[in-house]
Design a protein around this motif. Structure first.
Motif, PDB file in Angstrom:
ATOM      1  N   ALA A   1      32.828  42.355  40.468  1.00 46.50           N
ATOM      2  CA  ALA A   1      34.190  42.853  40.309  1.00 46.50           C
ATOM      3  C   ALA A   1      35.202  41.738  40.480  1.00 46.50           C
ATOM      4  CB  ALA A   1      34.454  43.976  41.318  1.00 46.50           C
ATOM      5  N   ALA A   2      34.962  40.866  41.460  1.00 47.63           N
ATOM      6  CA  ALA A   2      35.893  39.771  41.709  1.00 47.63           C
ATOM      7  C   ALA A   2      35.961  38.822  40.522  1.00 47.63           C
ATOM      8  CB  ALA A   2      35.469  39.014  42.968  1.00 47.63           C
ATOM      9  N   VAL A   3      34.797  38.526  39.941  1.00 46.30           N
ATOM     10  CA  VAL A   3      34.771  37.633  38.772  1.00 46.30           C
ATOM     11  C   VAL A   3      35.529  38.253  37.598  1.00 46.30           C
ATOM     12  CG1 VAL A   3      33.267  36.594  37.032  1.00 46.30           C
ATOM     13  CG2 VAL A   3      32.643  36.490  39.449  1.00 46.30           C
ATOM     14  N   LEU A   4      35.266  39.528  37.331  1.00 47.03           N
ATOM     15  CA  LEU A   4      35.947  40.192  36.226  1.00 47.03           C
ATOM     16  C   LEU A   4      37.444  40.256  36.454  1.00 47.03           C
ATOM     17  CD1 LEU A   4      33.432  43.111  35.514  1.00 47.03           C
ATOM     18  CD2 LEU A   4      33.967  41.180  34.012  1.00 47.03           C
ATOM     19  N   LEU A   5      37.837  40.541  37.696  1.00 46.47           N
ATOM     20  CA  LEU A   5      39.257  40.613  38.003  1.00 46.47           C
ATOM     21  C   LEU A   5      39.924  39.263  37.796  1.00 46.47           C
ATOM     22  CD1 LEU A   5      41.493  42.438  39.009  1.00 46.47           C
ATOM     23  CD2 LEU A   5      40.921  41.758  41.354  1.00 46.47           C
ATOM     24  N   ALA A   6      39.250  38.200  38.199  1.00 48.71           N
ATOM     25  CA  ALA A   6      39.804  36.860  38.001  1.00 48.71           C
ATOM     26  C   ALA A   6      39.937  36.546  36.515  1.00 48.71           C
ATOM     27  CB  ALA A   6      38.911  35.823  38.686  1.00 48.71           C
ATOM     28  N   PHE A   7      38.944  36.943  35.743  1.00 48.40           N
ATOM     29  CA  PHE A   7      38.959  36.676  34.300  1.00 48.40           C
ATOM     30  C   PHE A   7      40.130  37.367  33.610  1.00 48.40           C
ATOM     31  CE2 PHE A   7      37.766  38.217  30.052  1.00 48.40           C
ATOM     32  CZ  PHE A   7      37.617  37.004  29.408  1.00 48.40           C
ATOM     33  N   VAL A   8      40.394  38.607  34.027  1.00 48.67           N
ATOM     34  CA  VAL A   8      41.398  39.401  33.333  1.00 48.67           C
ATOM     35  C   VAL A   8      42.778  39.262  33.941  1.00 48.67           C
ATOM     36  CG1 VAL A   8      42.101  41.750  32.724  1.00 48.67           C
ATOM     37  CG2 VAL A   8      39.713  41.078  32.532  1.00 48.67           C
ATOM     38  N   ALA A   9      42.853  39.340  35.295  1.00 44.25           N
ATOM     39  CA  ALA A   9      44.163  39.451  35.931  1.00 44.25           C
ATOM     40  C   ALA A   9      44.831  38.113  36.158  1.00 44.25           C
ATOM     41  CB  ALA A   9      44.028  40.196  37.256  1.00 44.25           C
TER      42      ALA A   9
ATOM     43  N   ASP B   1      50.075  47.833  34.378  1.00 47.08           N
ATOM     44  CA  ASP B   1      51.496  47.458  34.415  1.00 47.08           C
ATOM     45  C   ASP B   1      51.675  45.954  34.333  1.00 47.08           C
ATOM     46  OD1 ASP B   1      52.881  49.859  34.460  1.00 47.08           O
ATOM     47  OD2 ASP B   1      52.684  50.101  36.624  1.00 47.08           O
ATOM     48  N   LEU B   2      50.779  45.219  34.977  1.00 42.77           N
ATOM     49  CA  LEU B   2      50.865  43.762  34.974  1.00 42.77           C
ATOM     50  C   LEU B   2      50.688  43.207  33.563  1.00 42.77           C
ATOM     51  CD1 LEU B   2      51.176  41.329  36.891  1.00 42.77           C
ATOM     52  CD2 LEU B   2      48.680  41.258  37.047  1.00 42.77           C
ATOM     53  N   ALA B   3      49.689  43.718  32.844  1.00 43.69           N
ATOM     54  CA  ALA B   3      49.459  43.275  31.465  1.00 43.69           C
ATOM     55  C   ALA B   3      50.637  43.646  30.579  1.00 43.69           C
ATOM     56  CB  ALA B   3      48.172  43.894  30.933  1.00 43.69           C
ATOM     57  N   TRP B   4      51.172  44.848  30.753  1.00 41.71           N
ATOM     58  CA  TRP B   4      52.317  45.297  29.962  1.00 41.71           C
ATOM     59  C   TRP B   4      53.558  44.475  30.292  1.00 41.71           C
ATOM     60  CZ3 TRP B   4      54.203  46.929  25.826  1.00 41.71           C
ATOM     61  CH2 TRP B   4      55.412  47.628  25.720  1.00 41.71           C
ATOM     62  N   LEU B   5      53.742  44.140  31.578  1.00 41.53           N
ATOM     63  CA  LEU B   5      54.894  43.341  31.981  1.00 41.53           C
ATOM     64  C   LEU B   5      54.870  41.973  31.335  1.00 41.53           C
ATOM     65  CD1 LEU B   5      57.406  42.905  33.721  1.00 41.53           C
ATOM     66  CD2 LEU B   5      55.901  42.211  35.606  1.00 41.53           C
ATOM     67  N   GLU B   6      53.678  41.353  31.283  1.00 39.48           N
ATOM     68  CA  GLU B   6      53.611  40.045  30.629  1.00 39.48           C
ATOM     69  C   GLU B   6      53.972  40.168  29.153  1.00 39.48           C
ATOM     70  OE1 GLU B   6      50.675  36.221  29.872  1.00 39.48           O
ATOM     71  OE2 GLU B   6      49.902  38.264  29.791  1.00 39.48           O
ATOM     72  N   ALA B   7      53.479  41.216  28.506  1.00 37.88           N
ATOM     73  CA  ALA B   7      53.800  41.419  27.094  1.00 37.88           C
ATOM     74  C   ALA B   7      55.298  41.596  26.900  1.00 37.88           C
ATOM     75  CB  ALA B   7      53.042  42.633  26.562  1.00 37.88           C
ATOM     76  N   VAL B   8      55.934  42.391  27.765  1.00 35.60           N
ATOM     77  CA  VAL B   8      57.372  42.643  27.652  1.00 35.60           C
ATOM     78  C   VAL B   8      58.161  41.350  27.841  1.00 35.60           C
ATOM     79  CG1 VAL B   8      59.336  43.779  28.752  1.00 35.60           C
ATOM     80  CG2 VAL B   8      57.253  45.067  28.289  1.00 35.60           C
ATOM     81  N   GLN B   9      57.731  40.511  28.792  1.00 29.75           N
ATOM     82  CA  GLN B   9      58.413  39.237  28.995  1.00 29.75           C
ATOM     83  C   GLN B   9      58.327  38.365  27.755  1.00 29.75           C
ATOM     84  OE1 GLN B   9      56.282  38.232  32.703  1.00 29.75           O
ATOM     85  NE2 GLN B   9      58.281  38.012  33.666  1.00 29.75           N
TER      86      GLN B   9
ATOM     87  N   LEU C   1      49.648  39.558  21.215  1.00 31.01           N
ATOM     88  CA  LEU C   1      50.245  40.777  21.752  1.00 31.01           C
ATOM     89  C   LEU C   1      49.233  41.907  21.764  1.00 31.01           C
ATOM     90  CD1 LEU C   1      52.616  42.440  22.769  1.00 31.01           C
ATOM     91  CD2 LEU C   1      53.304  42.798  20.374  1.00 31.01           C
ATOM     92  N   TYR C   2      48.496  42.071  20.676  1.00 27.96           N
ATOM     93  CA  TYR C   2      47.516  43.152  20.633  1.00 27.96           C
ATOM     94  C   TYR C   2      46.482  42.994  21.748  1.00 27.96           C
ATOM     95  CZ  TYR C   2      43.761  46.222  19.392  1.00 27.96           C
ATOM     96  OH  TYR C   2      42.800  47.194  19.462  1.00 27.96           O
ATOM     97  N   SER C   3      46.044  41.767  22.016  1.00 28.42           N
ATOM     98  CA  SER C   3      45.034  41.571  23.053  1.00 28.42           C
ATOM     99  C   SER C   3      45.548  42.035  24.406  1.00 28.42           C
ATOM    100  CB  SER C   3      44.603  40.099  23.114  1.00 28.42           C
ATOM    101  OG  SER C   3      45.618  39.273  23.658  1.00 28.42           O
ATOM    102  N   ARG C   4      46.821  41.769  24.711  1.00 31.00           N
ATOM    103  CA  ARG C   4      47.386  42.219  25.990  1.00 31.00           C
ATOM    104  C   ARG C   4      47.527  43.738  26.032  1.00 31.00           C
ATOM    105  NH1 ARG C   4      46.334  36.968  26.292  1.00 31.00           N
ATOM    106  NH2 ARG C   4      47.274  35.977  28.115  1.00 31.00           N
ATOM    107  N   LEU C   5      47.933  44.321  24.922  1.00 32.86           N
ATOM    108  CA  LEU C   5      48.082  45.777  24.870  1.00 32.86           C
ATOM    109  C   LEU C   5      46.727  46.461  24.985  1.00 32.86           C
ATOM    110  CD1 LEU C   5      50.711  46.045  21.984  1.00 32.86           C
ATOM    111  CD2 LEU C   5      51.114  45.847  24.449  1.00 32.86           C
ATOM    112  N   ASP C   6      45.714  45.843  24.398  1.00 28.08           N
ATOM    113  CA  ASP C   6      44.369  46.398  24.487  1.00 28.08           C
ATOM    114  C   ASP C   6      43.877  46.373  25.932  1.00 28.08           C
ATOM    115  OD1 ASP C   6      41.969  47.457  23.347  1.00 28.08           O
ATOM    116  OD2 ASP C   6      41.064  45.462  23.443  1.00 28.08           O
TER     117      ASP C   6
ATOM    118  N   ASP D   1      43.091  49.522  28.380  1.00 29.18           N
ATOM    119  CA  ASP D   1      41.750  49.672  28.955  1.00 29.18           C
ATOM    120  C   ASP D   1      41.859  49.932  30.459  1.00 29.18           C
ATOM    121  OD1 ASP D   1      40.113  49.657  26.787  1.00 29.18           O
ATOM    122  OD2 ASP D   1      39.558  47.537  26.914  1.00 29.18           O
ATOM    123  N   PHE D   2      42.826  49.292  31.102  1.00 29.13           N
ATOM    124  CA  PHE D   2      43.057  49.575  32.510  1.00 29.13           C
ATOM    125  C   PHE D   2      43.581  51.004  32.698  1.00 29.13           C
ATOM    126  CE2 PHE D   2      43.380  44.879  33.525  1.00 29.13           C
ATOM    127  CZ  PHE D   2      42.355  44.878  34.461  1.00 29.13           C
TER     128      PHE D   2
END
Length: 309
Positions: free
Chosen positions: A8-16, A57-65, A82-87, A91-92
């Motif tokens: 979980a930690a590895v995946l979280l680091a990869f994505v977040a 929300d974090l992924a969406w916030l980056e997209a909005v910025q 943009l699509y990759s961030r929205l996807d 997914d979250f």
């Protein structure tokens, strides 16, 4: 458990962690090199450690910025980025309507990225099947970007039958089918079928009005032909639509089926019958098909260059 926690930690680091860069606008020229691909909902559900909503929300916030940056939509690869961030955001949290709705609109309106927009709203429709905005957006993409009015009509009909759909959607779908097929009778049957399923009073009234407008097109066409014949015979346009009716060149009185008087517009190359309520004829409205990309205010610099090539 320790192994699961480590995964979980590895995946979280990869994505977040890529979403936590201090300056989310600093790497715009390298957008094409910053693609993230979602590992899928199950993996992200594990990685989120029950904080999926916050990470969404974090992924969406980056997209909005990024969207708020003046140079964003003229950068190569911004649509895919943009699509990759929205996807990832959806997914979250697969029920995040704002991401599907606003994200799909931006992809279409500023990038004419209809395929990516459709992919996003199709994903949303699986989780939010009762929200009219998602099939509406697919219809918008078909009508204004791809120029496929009949396909748009099917999507808008689906949207019209969902809760809280705007009152105009049923009528709009019938007009789109008429423009896509040129078949008035088929469009009338299409709308009549909708009357059997739609309960909203205002939307039903709009559908019935659209049916009258479609029927009125037959009257307009008869006045178009009679007006052209009159000029051939007399060397000038008739003084009014009433002249054509009084001389027996048309069978119907000079008014549409909504009770609005018909007048003859001879300001262009020919003679076009109109009424006060129906000022734009169907063959004129159809020119809007697939023309959204020509809007200078909503098209990215890169897309405008492609149009001029």
């Amino acid at each position: 458990m320790k192994k699961v926690g480590a995964i979980a930690a590895v995946l979280l680091a990869f994505v977040a962690l890529p979403l936590l860069e201090p300056d989310p606008l600093s790497s715009i020229p390298q957008l094409e090199n910053r693609q993230l691909i979602s590992p899928g909902r199950p993996a992200l559900a594990l990685a989120s450690a029950e904080h999926g909503l916050a990470l969404s929300d974090l992924a969406w916030l980056e997209a909005v910025q990024r969207l708020g940056n003046a140079g964003f939509n003229s950068t190569r690869g911004w649509e895919e980025w943009l699509y990759s961030r929205l996807d990832i955001a959806t997914d979250f949290d697969p029920h995040y309507l704002t991401v599907y709705d606003a994200g799909s609109v931006y992809l279409s309106a500023y990038g004419s990225a209809a395929d990516l927009s459709d992919r996003l709203v199709s994903k949303g429709a699986k989780y939010l099947p009762r929200d009219w905005r998602l099939p509406f957006m697919m219809g918008w993409n078909d009508y204004f970007i791809r120029g496929r009015a009949a396909d748009a009509a099917d999507h808008w009909r689906t949207a019209a039958q969902l809760p809280e759909a705007p009152f105009y959607l049923g009528s709009l779908s019938g007009r789109a089918l008429r423009q896509g097929t040129g078949d008035i009778d088929a469009s009338l049957r299409f709308l009549e079928g909708m009357l059997g399923t739609i309960k909203d009073t205002r939307q039903r009234e709009m559908i019935e009005q659209r049916m009258q407008i479609l029927e009125s097109e037959r009257i307009f066409l008869s006045y178009d032909r009679a007006c052209a014949s009159y000029r051939e015979d007399h060397g000038s346009w008739p003084a009014s639509a009433s002249v054509l009716f009084m001389t027996g060149q048309v069978a119907q009185p000079p008014q549409d089926l909504l009770g609005s008087p018909i007048h003859l517009d001879t300001t262009g190359e020919g003679c076009v019958a109109r009424s006060e309520l129906i000022k734009v004829r169907e063959d004129e409205a159809i020119e809007r098909l697939g023309r959204f990309r020509s809007s200078a205010s909503m098209t990215s610099g890169r897309a405008k260059k492609e149009m001029s090539d």
